[in-house]
Design an enzyme around this catalytic site. Sequence first.
Site, mmCIF file in Angstrom:
data_model
loop_
_atom_site.group_PDB
_atom_site.id
_atom_site.type_symbol
_atom_site.label_atom_id
_atom_site.label_comp_id
_atom_site.label_asym_id
_atom_site.label_seq_id
_atom_site.Cartn_x
_atom_site.Cartn_y
_atom_site.Cartn_z
ATOM 1 N N LYS A 49 47.132 43.758 52.782
ATOM 2 C CA LYS A 49 46.947 42.940 53.867
ATOM 3 C C LYS A 49 47.678 43.471 55.118
ATOM 4 C CE LYS A 49 46.766 38.343 55.112
ATOM 5 N NZ LYS A 49 46.624 36.640 54.789
ATOM 6 N N PHE A 104 52.091 36.024 45.209
ATOM 7 C CA PHE A 104 50.934 35.198 44.828
ATOM 8 C C PHE A 104 49.632 36.187 44.858
ATOM 9 C CE2 PHE A 104 47.589 32.520 46.475
ATOM 10 C CZ PHE A 104 47.179 31.696 45.425
ATOM 11 N N GLN A 105 48.792 35.922 43.954
ATOM 12 C CA GLN A 105 47.515 36.690 43.807
ATOM 13 C C GLN A 105 47.981 38.185 43.660
ATOM 14 O OE1 GLN A 105 44.527 34.941 46.157
ATOM 15 N NE2 GLN A 105 44.090 33.534 44.404
ATOM 16 N N GLU A 126 33.221 37.262 40.799
ATOM 17 C CA GLU A 126 33.300 38.860 41.271
ATOM 18 C C GLU A 126 32.646 39.839 40.476
ATOM 19 O OE1 GLU A 126 35.934 36.492 41.377
ATOM 20 O OE2 GLU A 126 36.843 36.740 43.327
ATOM 21 N N MET A 141 21.771 40.074 18.046
ATOM 22 C CA MET A 141 22.389 41.244 17.390
ATOM 23 C C MET A 141 23.390 41.201 16.729
ATOM 24 S SD MET A 141 21.249 44.421 17.334
ATOM 25 C CE MET A 141 20.474 45.142 18.668
#
Lengths: 572, 161
Positions: A166, A116-117, A54, A481
């Site tokens: 949802k 969940f999630q 993502e 760096m």
Amino acid sequence: MSKKELYSGAEILLKSLEEEGVREIFGYPGGAILTIYDALYMQDKIKHYLVRHEQAAIHAAEGYARTTGKCGVALVTSGPGACNAITGIANAYYDGYPLVVLTGQVSSDLIGGDAFQEADIVGITRSCCKHNYLVKDVKDLARIIKEAFYIATTGKPGPVVIDLPKDVINAKTTFNYPKEVKLEGYNPTYVGHPLQIKKALKMLCYAQRPVIIAGGGVLTSGAEEALTTLAQNLEIPVTHTLMGTGVYPANCPKYLGMLGMHGNYWANYAVVHADVIFAVGTRFNDRITGCLKRFAQDSQVIHVDIDPCSISKNVKVDVPIVGDAKNVLKSMNELFEAKKQEIHRAKKEAWFAQIEEWKKKRVIPAVNSDKLSAVKVIETIYETTKEYDPIVCTEVGQHQMWTAQLFQFNKPRRLITSGGLGTMGFGFPAAMGACAGNNNKVVLNIAGDGSIQMNIQELATCADYGFKVINCVINNGYLGMVRQWQEKIYNKHYSQTKISAPDFVKLAEAYGALGMRVEKEEEIVPAIKRALEAKTPVIIDFVCENFEMVYPWVLAGKPLNEVLLSNDNDGM
Amino acid sequence: MNNHTISISVTNEPGVLSRIVDLFSGRGFNIESLTVAPTMDRAFSRVTIVTQGDDSSIEQITKQLNRLIPILKVTDLTIAEAIETEVALIKVHTKDETRAQILNCVASTGAKVVDVTDKIYTIQIVGDTKQVNALMELLRPIGIKEFVRSGKTALSKNVSL
């Protein structure tokens, strides 16, 4: 189509995106957004690019936005999907590029129950996006999308997050896309105050040692031409920030190049010794001011920015002008033409001569080694690709600074790099976004062997969609760096900066990409030429000297005129 | 470093208060007190924050607040002429020998006793910070059991928000 026809939230979402002119989105499906992916499946107006992580979706959307000037759009699922997006959102926020990020959310009735999630993404992203919404009723959805695009693309642009439960995307209602946005609390100032503009112009005309600092805001507002006109009419040297790269053509007279920590010696000196600093569209980040207390001690500062917060936040400003850079610069040009204001050219001659003198102070090349010099490699990449006018993305680190120093950009939107947040792993997905938004353009990603490994999984995405990103890996075996700082400041304690990498040639082949290894100077040009002709994504592994340093270098917290030009020369 | 009373007009929607509070904590500004309630038009609320800072940090606070989208107006009431007030409820131990003294303090400061039990008087005072502090000082030697202060709320005398 009757007006009373009912659509699901998912369908309304896609129709709204269509209304906003969105044709490409980047995303990754998941449980909470199945309905949206189902609606995507049923249509052909919007193309969806499936990434492999993502974070890459958001960076790709930003790369798309930065190279096309449009708003980037990304779609991710709830919980882990949304959390993985955070770095991308923060990156776009710091650099000021427009994104609309759509995140899935668990059903409204489950919110707050540790489902969940589930993640409180509105809470989590509050401090790293321009605005965010949790949609509670499908009837609000079209309005919220309209507002989100408006907020993302106006004023100082930035990412807007829309969290979509949802049940809301499953619910049905009629679809009417609003024509206008009504936001009482949001009115960006575009037109600068006329008296301030007059005052600024007068100061610049009378100035004997003026300098312009151009930032990313010049690019965002499309003020390159107005800036060039002003600089040339008033004969003012121009330096720029990393984000302002390309806003003043490198082939124009009085171009000083980049200033700051790894900026040009003469650009830093010009800023330190200027009597009037005209800063446009920059927020005076510590990487360009050095020690704040010593910055602009003896100069007057004029600052144009669309974001009032940027003004007098870090640097005390004498003439603040809140407004859109293009508008303000145009007004100044018009006023200059109308008044036939005289500029004190004679008095400036000494200043120009002084700058020419400073220009003789150049980086002293490093001691020869058997291995390739990264500077040589990047210079050669530039020379070999410049006729193609490529889009050049970078990751973050030494290779990024060398790219900014060695490429000569005559146009804006050509250097795509993470400035504010400094996100390793940004360049490669941003390059994919650049490919998606710019057909047939040559897209390079100059990377380090550390940062390329942060989103290397996207080789699969590139292979799927034929994104011919040419990854040039400056492979010096270290997080260069950080290693450079350790060498200078931490007694050569190379703590956790020696980093291994896979065999990039084999890795490229595994992903269906073209892999090449370059170890000798004479192999550089042929490899790049072969990459330019390739039909697949490319990785060129440039095996470079391990201990090359980026110079010029102003150590963190030091004033801008304490410029180091080599390992043992302090340059002063 | 001076105390500033900042009045903020906001759209009455979920999460506005957390946006404001997050901004203060994220940017390292201090909140001394905070009050919030809907205005006459329930679509809007007014938040009053007392904060400390030098001129440049107060300028940043004001600008940063203005950047939040649900915020309609930000006024530094320290600059405008304003009426500032707060409420305090103070529980004091009472014994026969202190009762008269307590009632004296209450009367002399314009406070009132709002609840009485055999051992505790609960006193309410409405006034500016100085008045509340004065009453607290008077009652402290007698024995404050517990107290709560609302934090300051304020309204400008002239400008309508």
